[in-house]
Design a protein around this motif. Sequence first.
Motif, PDB file in Angstrom:
ATOM      1  N   TRP A  94       0.833  -1.202   0.000  1.00  0.00           N
ATOM      2  CA  TRP A  94       0.000   0.000   0.000  1.00  0.00           C
ATOM      3  C   TRP A  94       0.871   1.257   0.000  1.00  0.00           C
ATOM      4  N   ASP A 148       1.011   4.003  -2.915  1.00  0.00           N
ATOM      5  CA  ASP A 148       0.694   5.382  -2.565  1.00  0.00           C
ATOM      6  C   ASP A 148       1.853   6.315  -2.911  1.00  0.00           C
ATOM      7  N   VAL A 172       0.158   7.662  -6.515  1.00  0.00           N
ATOM      8  CA  VAL A 172      -0.762   8.700  -6.068  1.00  0.00           C
ATOM      9  C   VAL A 172       0.023   9.991  -5.875  1.00  0.00           C
ATOM     10  N   SER A 181       1.793  12.396   2.482  1.00  0.00           N
ATOM     11  CA  SER A 181       0.931  11.267   2.782  1.00  0.00           C
ATOM     12  C   SER A 181       1.360  10.639   4.105  1.00  0.00           C
ATOM     13  N   ALA A 215       0.690   7.504   4.762  1.00  0.00           N
ATOM     14  CA  ALA A 215       0.610   6.065   4.535  1.00  0.00           C
ATOM     15  C   ALA A 215       1.755   5.325   5.219  1.00  0.00           C
TER      16      ALA A 215
END
Length: 104
Positions: free
Chosen positions: A39, A43, A47, A53, A55
Motif C-alpha cells: 500500500w 501510494d 498517487v 501522505s 501512509a
Amino acid sequence: MATTPHTSRPSPARRTLGLVAGNRFSQVYLLIVLALLVWVAIDTTLVHQEDASFAGVIPMLATLPWGLAVALLPDGSTAGFFAVIAVGALINAALIGLVARHRH
C-alpha cells in the motif's frame, strides 16, 4: 541389539524460520505488514498528492517498537524505510512465534 534412531536437531536457521513463519499467527502478521508495505509503495509511486501522505505511518505502528527506528534514518530514504519495517516485522513475527509455541 536395539539401536535408537539418530534425532538431529534443526539448524539455528531452521529454528529461526520456524519461529518467524512456522505458525498461523506469525504468518498472518507478516502478510498484514506486507500488504501495508505494498500500500505504501503504491501510494508513494502512483498517487500524486499536493501534501504529504501519512501512509508510511501505519506500517511503523504495525511494527512497533522497532518501526520507530525509521525516525533515526538520516536521509529518510525509501530503501531504509522498507528495510527497517521488514526487520521490525521479522523480529515481531519471531516474538509472536515464541508466544504461540509456549501457549500450546
